[in-house]
Design a protein around this motif. Structure first.
Motif, short mmCIF file in Angstrom:
data_model
loop_
_atom_site.label_atom_id
_atom_site.label_comp_id
_atom_site.label_asym_id
_atom_site.label_seq_id
_atom_site.Cartn_x
_atom_site.Cartn_y
_atom_site.Cartn_z
N THR A 525 0.93 -0.96 0.18
CA THR A 525 -0.01 -0.02 -0.26
C THR A 525 1.30 1.19 0.22
O THR A 525 1.72 1.00 0.59
N ASP A 526 0.56 1.99 -1.22
CA ASP A 526 0.98 2.98 -0.94
C ASP A 526 0.41 4.37 -0.27
O ASP A 526 -0.12 4.22 0.77
N SER A 527 1.46 6.02 0.28
CA SER A 527 0.96 6.65 1.33
C SER A 527 -0.43 7.41 0.73
O SER A 527 -0.94 7.69 0.94
N GLY A 528 -0.89 6.99 -1.15
CA GLY A 528 -1.93 7.37 -0.79
C GLY A 528 -3.55 6.51 -0.91
O GLY A 528 -4.53 6.82 -1.23
N SER A 529 -2.72 4.99 -0.81
CA SER A 529 -3.63 4.27 -0.13
C SER A 529 -3.99 3.67 -1.00
O SER A 529 -5.05 2.77 -0.85
N LYS A 530 -3.70 3.33 -2.06
CA LYS A 530 -3.31 2.84 -4.00
C LYS A 530 -2.31 1.31 -2.89
O LYS A 530 -1.16 1.55 -2.76
N PHE A 531 -3.31 0.14 -3.67
CA PHE A 531 -2.34 -0.60 -3.10
C PHE A 531 -2.68 -2.12 -4.32
O PHE A 531 -3.38 -1.71 -5.27
N SER A 532 -1.58 -2.75 -4.18
CA SER A 532 -1.59 -4.09 -4.74
C SER A 532 -1.32 -5.69 -4.27
O SER A 532 -0.73 -5.58 -3.00
N THR A 533 -1.76 -6.72 -4.88
CA THR A 533 -1.58 -7.73 -3.75
C THR A 533 -0.66 -8.23 -5.21
O THR A 533 -0.67 -8.88 -5.55
#
Length: 883
Positions: A525-533
């Motif tokens: 998760t990046d600092s802007g709440s975008k994420f990947s799994t």
């Protein structure tokens, strides 16, 4: 002429005695008479020694060869008031002691005198003051008299006669008009003349002054009542002068008093000169003058400081505004965050809303913004429209653009805010514009999936591997978390991932036998709440981590002393299992207790079931064996033969065995003495260091008492008279019997110092429960403080169920007991041990531990009650028991 002859010589007045006349009212220094003497050798010059009547109006002045009788003027001789004749006696004496005394008669003669003033007109000018406006009337009364005849009529007159005054025949002077100070003469000089009947007269001067009274109102004389001054003048600056006059002061310097009636803080007035000055610096740029810069004052003039005639006037003072204030801003440094995706011509900041000019005049308060400069000016930021103070974005702020030259994507701008009117004050403002990165991209893992392997023996905090993801956003921070798959039955959160580095670690032991493969879902998760799994597979590698588990885990067995070799002891079998080892991987061995290697397992390896056999026969009769009870610890090891991943780790299980050896067919054997009990004396100092003073005080007190007792015994022996005391015989009458060598009893004594009983056991003879101290060996019956005192009993061997003896009873297993000693000096609580005779040679009881013993202390007072008893070491011998 009378002559006096004395002392053989003659002194003679020439011209005395005599009579002379003197006109009345003569001043001092008038010669009344002149005479001389016949000799010049005088001891006492002529002098007046007496007069009749007595007076001091005369004196004698020496003018050799003559002597003058003159008037002194004190008093002035007046025919009407003083005696008309005086007899003056004059005396002299020469050097021959001859004296002479003669009389001079002075007769006053009356002359015609003019009248005299009986008031202040006689010797000065009399001044009379008349207030203007006062009614006419008497202003002065003249008192005069005729010296010759006080009753004669006198004539009074005033000069000039035209003056507005009259005088009555009795000398009363009156005014004939009401005077006005402003129009009439201010004073009149009058001559008062008094004439007697003989025509003689006397004049007196009278000055009449007209007094000005405050009966007029002052009036203002200045030509202007409006004044104009610039602001910011220093205190003391002259605004103008107020002038006024008082009709009462015509012909005289005016004395008027000025004051400001209007309450104000900016101006003051000199009360004597009327000069108006600035009292406080005036600033029209602040309230209340900011709203109205005209000040109106009411000026008062009065002819007296208080309660006089006064007049009022109003003046106006206009305050001119100066351009004395630069533009003022609420702040001069600004920090603005602008997203990197902001479009062109976006307003960044409007500086005008932060600035004002305190000047009142519209011309002076106008300002604009000029001179924008700094990093990013013109190419990315401009003031639009010019001078407005509005900074507008005119370039690209892409945070990831390498052409963005700003350090940290922060731009620093400077701009001037400046007055449009002279002297064009200006101030510098600073604008810091920071480009804020926008989270435009999601994290991307460097692999589509991850596969790791870890041994099940790896401890917690072991590193498994690393998960790594990147983000195109500049300086975007990525956080790693495990979303699922990290737990199993009986253990949660087996895995842990460092949220900052992506380092995957063990958080708990992984068990291959429980779960062999874990599939985790890791999220970045990046600092802007975008994420990947991403999927992470973790293979658990099998390892030999299980210990063999055997049944039974502990057992107590009995074996006869004549057991045959190879015989399974009591049919005992050991069955073992291991979750990660096969049945053929077990090995059996003894860790301790297998004395002389009498016992063995068959098979010793290669099977999970084994039997306990006798490998070597017992040899108690020849002394080869002395142990009747074997406490053994069995080790069961595996070789992990079925593991898919061979490991060097070998796991070990343990089993505890107790084997009692007994003599078959042996019955009860009586003993002639009580079993020997060995007591181990252990002294333990348990007193607290905080109570150090208790032994100190006890010791000091004991020493003092012993010293006092010794002193008393010494005094009694020395001074006590004992009747019949004779010299002692050197040889006793009855010889004592020869001294016999007495065998000294050995006393075993135990010092009990706060004994802690930490164990329990059952007495095999009485069946009662006793407590014991595992360190000192001290024992007592449970629930009582009485020590264990065993009675003499027969020592028996245990018998098995078939009627045979199951094994010998070891004396070392008998509980220690405290036994009273027959010694007469022993205390009731002293303990002793007794030997155990009658034991066969081949069946010796186990050797007992040597302990410390001590004979009875004959002088216990010489030892501290807290000190442990010191006992000589004695190794008691254990007598052999017959077969």
């Amino acid at each position: 002429m009378l002559c006096l002859l004395t002392g053989g010589g003659t002194s003679l007045f020439i011209g005395l005695p005599n009579t002379t006349s003197l006109a009345e009212n003569q001043p001092a220094g008038i010669v009344v008479y002149s005479f001389s003497v016949t000799t010049t050798s005088l001891l006492i010059t002529p002098q007046i020694i007496n007069s009749n009547p007595l007076t001091s109006a005369f004196r004698i002045d020496a003018k050799p060869p003559n002597y003058l009788v003159v008037t002194t003027g004190n008093p002035v001789l007046d025919f009407e008031t003083t005696p008309s004749s005086f007899d003056i006696q004059i005396y002299l004496e020469d050097t021959t002691r001859a004296t002479d005394l003669q009389t001079l008669t002075v007769q006053l003669t009356n002359i015609n005198e003019p009248p005299v003033f009986l008031d202040n007109l006689a010797n000065q000018v009399v001044t009379v003051y008349i207030d203007e406006g006062a009614p006419s009337g008497v202003i002065y009364t003249t008192l005069a008299s005729d010296p010759e005849d006080a009753t004669s009529a006198l004539k009074f007159s005033l000069i000039p006669a035209s003056a507005p005054f009259t005088i009555s025949p009795t000398g009363v002077i009156q005014s004939t008009k009401i005077f006005d100070y402003e129009t009439d003469p201010k004073s009149y000089s009058l001559l008062v003349k008094v004439t007697d009947t003989g025509g003689l007269s006397v004049n007196g001067s009278l000055e009449v002054k007209i007094m000005n009274i405050n009966d007029e109102t002052p009036y203002f004389t200045m030509s202007t009542t409006t004044f104009t001054i610039p602001e910011e003048k220093d205190p003391g600056f002259i605004v103008g002068t107020i002038t006024a006059k008082d009709p009462d002061d015509v012909g005289f310097p005016s004395t008027l008093y000025y004051s400001i009636n209007t309450p104000n803080q900016y101006f003051s007035i000199n009360q004597l000169t009327g000069v108006i000055q600035v009292a406080k610096r005036i600033d029209v740029d602040v309230t209340p003058l900011k709203l109205n810069s005209t000040i109106t004052l009411e000026i008062k003039v009065s002819d007296l400081p208080s309660a006089g005639h006064s007049n009022l006037t109003t003046i106006t003072i206009n305050i001119q505004d100066l351009n004395d204030n630069p533009p003022t801003c609420t702040q001069y440094a600004f920090s603005q965050d602008v997203p990197e995706t902001e479009v062109n011509l976006t307003l960044i900041i409007d500086l005008r809303i932060y600035c004002t000019d305190n000047d009142v005049d519209p011309i002076n308060k106008n300002f604009n913004f000029t001179g924008i400069s700094g990093l990013g000016s013109n190419d990315r930021f401009q003031v639009i429209p010019a001078g407005s103070g509005k900074i507008v974005l005119t370039g690209d702020l892409n945070f990831e653009d390498p052409n963005n030259i700003a350090v940290g994507n922060e731009y620093s701008l400077t701009i001037e805010v400046q007055d449009t009117a002279p002297p064009n004050y200006k101030k510098t403002m600073y604008v810091y514009i920071k480009t804020v990165p926008v989270n435009e991209f999601s994290p991307v893992f460097n692999s589509s999936s991850y596969v790791f392997s870890v041994s099940e023996l790896s401890p917690p905090l072991s590193i498994i591997g690393y998960i790594y993801a990147t983000d195109k956003d500049y300086l975007d921070k990525i956080t790693y978390t495990i979303q699922s798959g990290g737990s199993t039955l009986g253990a949660t959160s087996i895995f842990w991932i460092d949220p900052n580095t992506g380092e995957l670690q063990l958080n708990n032991y992984a068990d291959y036998e429980t779960q062999k493969i874990y599939t985790l879902t890791v999220q970045a998760t990046d600092s802007g709440s975008k994420f990947s799994t991403v999927s992470v597979t973790i293979n658990i590698l099998e390892a030999n981590d299980e210990k063999p588990v055997c049944s039974p885990n502990s057992s107590t067995l009995f074996v006869p002393v004549n057991q045959a070799i190879g015989t399974n002891i009591q049919n005992f079998k050991l069955t073992c299992t291991d979750r990660d080892s096969g049945p053929t991987s077990f090995k059996y061995s003894f860790n301790s207790g297998n004395i002389n290697n009498h016992f063995a397992f068959s098979p010793s390896s290669g099977s999970n079931v084994t039997s306990l056999i006798l490998a070597i026969p017992f040899d108690y009769f020849k002394g080869g064996d002395t142990t009747w009870k074997y406490s053994m610890r069995v080790l069961i090891t595996d070789d992990n033969l079925i593991s898919s991943t061979p490991s060097m780790v070998v796991q070990t299980g343990t089993v505890s065995l107790t084997i009692n050896v007994y003599i078959p067919g042996l019955t009860t054997i009586k003993t002639t003495t009580t079993p020997r009990v060995v007591y181990v004396t252990t002294s333990k100092n348990v007193y607290s260091p905080l109570a150090w003073y208790i032994p100190f005080v006890c010791t000091v007190g004991a020493l003092l008492l012993l010293g006092l007792l010794g002193l008393l015994i010494y005094l009694l022996a020395k001074y006590c008279p004992c009747p019949g005391r004779t010299k002692p015989e050197t040889e006793p009458l009855i010889k004592p019997p020869p001294e016999k060598k007495v065998k000294q009893d050995v006393v075993w004594e135990m010092t009990k110092l706060n004994t802690v009983f930490d164990g329990e056991a059952i007495d095999p003879i009485t069946g009662s429960v006793y407590e014991y101290n595992s360190k000192s060996g001290a024992r007592r019956w449970k629930d009582t403080n009485q020590p264990v005192i065993p009675a003499p009993v027969s020592q028996q061997l245990p018998v098995n169920t078939m009627g045979q003896t199951s094994g010998p009873v070891q004396t070392s297993g008998t509980p220690n007991r405290k036994v009273k000693t027959p010694s007469s000096g022993a205390k009731a609580e002293d303990l002793t041990n007794t030997a155990v005779p009658g034991t066969p040679n081949k069946l010796q009881a186990p050797k007992e531990t040597t302990t410390n013993i001590e004979p009875e202390n004959k002088n216990p007072s010489n030892r501290s009650p807290l000190s442990p008893r010191r006992s000589p070491k004695v190794s008691p011998k254990i007598p052999k028991t017959p077969t």
